[in-house]
Design a protein around this motif. Structure first.
Motif, short mmCIF file in Angstrom:
data_model
loop_
_atom_site.label_atom_id
_atom_site.label_comp_id
_atom_site.label_asym_id
_atom_site.label_seq_id
_atom_site.Cartn_x
_atom_site.Cartn_y
_atom_site.Cartn_z
N ARG A 264 0.82 -1.21 0.00
CA ARG A 264 0.00 0.00 0.00
C ARG A 264 0.86 1.27 0.00
O ARG A 264 0.55 2.24 -0.68
CB ARG A 264 -0.92 -0.01 1.23
N TYR A 265 1.95 1.22 0.80
CA TYR A 265 2.71 2.46 1.01
C TYR A 265 4.03 2.51 0.26
O TYR A 265 4.72 3.53 0.27
CB TYR A 265 2.99 2.66 2.51
N GLN A 266 4.46 1.40 -0.29
CA GLN A 266 5.77 1.38 -0.94
C GLN A 266 5.63 0.83 -2.34
O GLN A 266 4.74 0.03 -2.64
CB GLN A 266 6.74 0.52 -0.13
N THR A 267 6.55 1.21 -3.19
CA THR A 267 6.59 0.70 -4.55
C THR A 267 7.87 -0.10 -4.73
O THR A 267 8.87 0.13 -4.04
CB THR A 267 6.57 1.84 -5.59
N VAL A 268 7.83 -1.06 -5.63
CA VAL A 268 9.02 -1.88 -5.91
C VAL A 268 10.03 -1.02 -6.66
O VAL A 268 9.72 -0.43 -7.71
CB VAL A 268 8.66 -3.11 -6.74
N ARG A 269 11.22 -0.91 -6.09
CA ARG A 269 12.27 -0.09 -6.70
C ARG A 269 12.79 -0.78 -7.96
O ARG A 269 12.97 -2.00 -7.99
CB ARG A 269 13.41 0.08 -5.69
#
Length: 607
Positions: free
Chosen positions: A494-499
């Motif tokens: 929800r709060y992070q995206t895959v780098r």
């Protein structure tokens, strides 16, 4: 031997007169055994004068014996064998005659315990009853993981080889081994490999190779091999050994205490003046049978071994404490300080639960004393307990099913079994997402570590002995390749995206290894980049290792076995035997043929 000796030699052939290489030849009731060479010839030197029963055996043939062989001083006796083909009998097993013939009273006792034991010309045939209390730790096979979510794979090395000899015992008994008894990494690591030794100051070298996965041609296999420095046995540091021998009632079987005594005798015969040996035994209680004694006082040591008899309950915890106390009291600074435990693992008095024993061993390893566990017997083998003790005691675990296995472990591989050159050895692999979509570590299920454990020097890991090699295999799903396996991914965040990862270009991945010196507390780092280009012609070592891994997948009934088959295993192994001076690979081919004849193969299905 200090008395008069002679020699026994001859040939072992099949019914057509062809030589049988690598057949086992055993002097029943002694620790003397050997194998035939490529011409089917054998010889056993330094045989004490006396009368013997000589046995010859090889997988796929009925064992043969010649009795009343008289050996006299300075003379050579010729004993030839013709072995007849045999099929595996589902109901019985021949146990090596590592003991003198059992008395009628002993046979009666064994029958009363629920097993019918029959004599057959000095060879023991033990017919299995339905009861069985053997224990194996349950593990779930490693899944395929997505590199995008799990770029790192971290685990402790495993130098144990017990699973292979135990699986062999089941197959020769005409039975499929329990699935949890099949640890693929131990089966692959059972065999010696021709890895180049380290050349610098580090005691370990890294070797990698990328090739095809026979059971899923669209996948690749990455082989990571570690090779420990080889040491001339004559130059090994002095040893302070304490043999901790289980002499409880459960060890009163021909392939338990008598085989223990014969195995330990082999090791004693290779000790030097600067080595020290003590013997602690345990049954209802623990006691010191032989105080620490110089290794060249062989008559005194062997006399103490010869006096041992089985009986009573099993106070394993008390024995472990007593053995470590003896090892610490005679500690050799800069030497090899080790407890060698020989047991079936059936502890039932005092400290006996797995958790209590593991905590005891973890406490004792702080003393700098290492542990080797040798498992014996069948029917009540506590494999999971012995593996845990070795893992937590800075040691290794081997299963001894016959005299030749004892010779392999305690004579041919003495350095690797008893002399540690690197401890707490961990491997971490980072995969390049530009090259690898997913991966699966084959085996090592009970050796996995959290990624952050790799740099944590307080986390225990495996040990490597002198000359030891360790092999790990990854099944790789290349980026862009079609695959029928599911690759595990975490749910969306929800709060992070895959780098977006940085490509490693042509590299498949990057291997890091951490180890400590045997007496050190701080780890050192080794690294090696892995080429993303598969070799055009895989090395014979690689092909044989993949054959053994495929064999393990079949025996486990693995959901990841794809199109694996015993035909493929046998063909690959036969085509990659190499020099095979001790016949281990030739024996593997026979073992795969035996498994095939039992109809163990089933159709694979992807997961």
């Amino acid at each position: 031997s200090s008395g008069p000796t002679g020699r026994i030699g001859g040939h072992v052939r099949d019914a057509s007169g062809n030589p049988i290489a690598h057949a086992q030849v055993i002097l029943v009731g002694t620790s003397l055994a050997t194998q035939t060479n490529a011409a089917g010839a054998y010889w056993i030197d330094s045989v004490p004068a006396g009368t013997y029963v000589v046995m010859a055996r090889f997988i796929g043939f009925a064992a043969a014996q010649v009795q009343h062989i008289q050996v006299t001083s300075g003379r050579a006796v010729t004993v030839d064998f013709v072995l007849q083909p045999s099929t595996i009998q589902m109901s019985e097993i021949v146990v090596d005659g590592a003991a003198a013939p059992a008395s009628a009273a002993n046979l009666a006792r064994k029958t009363a315990r629920g097993r019918v034991v029959e004599r057959d010309d000095e060879a023991y045939r033990v017919r299995r009853e339905p009861w069985n209390t053997e224990e194996y730790g349950h593990t779930e096979e490693n899944p395929f993981l997505a590199v995008s979510a799990h770029p790192l794979s971290t685990f402790s090395i495993d130098v144990d080889r017990a699973s292979y000899s135990n699986v062999r015992r089941f197959l020769l008994d005409g039975q499929a081994p329990p699935k949890d008894a099949v640890r693929i990494e131990e089966m692959v690591n059972y065999f010696p490999y021709d890895y180049a030794a380290p050349t610098g100051d580090d005691p370990v070298a890294i070797h990698t190779e990328l090739g095809p996965a026979p059971w899923r041609p669209q996948h690749q296999l990455l082989r990571i091999g570690l090779q420990a420095r080889r040491i001339d046995l004559r130059g090994l540091p002095p040893s302070n050994l304490v043999f901790l021998l289980d002499v409880s009632g459960s060890m009163d079987e021909p392939n338990k205490l008598p085989l223990v005594k014969a195995s330990i005798t082999m090791l004693v015969n290779n000790l030097r003046h600067e080595d020290r040996v003590a013997i602690v035994v345990y049954a209802g209680s623990a006691g010191l049978v032989l105080p620490s004694t110089a290794g060249d006082e062989k008559a005194k040591i062997l006399e103490a071994i010869d006096r041992l008899e089985a009986g009573g309950s099993t106070a394993g915890g008390a024995g472990i404490k007593r053995a470590y106390d003896e090892a610490v009291a005679n500690f050799i600074r800069g030497g090899n300080n080790r407890v060698v435990l020989a047991t079936d693992g059936d502890f039932n008095v005092g400290v006996s639960s797995d958790g209590e024993l593991v905590r005891l061993i973890e406490d004792k390893r702080k003393s700098g004393v290492f542990l080797t566990v040798l498992g014996f017997g069948m029917g009540n083998l506590k494999d999971s307990k012995m593996e845990q003790l070795a893992d937590h005691g800075n040691g290794n675990y081997a299963y001894i099913d016959n005299l030749l296995e004892a010779k392999k472990t305690l004579v041919h591989e003495l350095g690797g079994t008893l002399f540690t050159v690197a401890k707490d050895v961990k491997i971490q692999v980072e995969f390049n997402p530009a090259r690898v979509r997913g991966y699966r570590l084959i085996g090592y299920e009970n050796r996995l570590l959290a990624d952050e454990d790799f740099t944590d020097d307080t986390k225990d890991a495996g040990e490597m002995g002198a000359g030891h090699s360790v092999t790990a295999l990854y099944e790789i799903v290349p980026t862009g390749a079609e695959t029928d396996v599911s690759i595990r991914l975490p749910d969306s965040l929800r709060y992070q995206t895959v780098r977006t990862p940085r490509s490693g270009g042509a590299e498949l991945g990057f291997v890091k290894v951490r180890y400590k010196q045997p007496d050190g507390d701080s780890s050192r780092l080794l690294t090696s980049a892995v080429s993303g280009e598969p070799v055009r012609t895989p090395s014979p070592e690689f092909r044989f290792q993949t054959a053994v891994a495929e064999f393990g997948l079949l025996l486990k009934g693995s959901a990841y076995r794809g199109v694996a088959s015993f035909e493929e295993v046998i063909a690959a192994a036969q085509g990659s035997l190499g020099a095979d001076p001790d016949g281990y690979r030739a024996e593997f081919v026979k073992l795969a043929q035996a498994a095939q004849s039992l109809g163990l193969a089933t159709t694979g299905s992807p997961r």
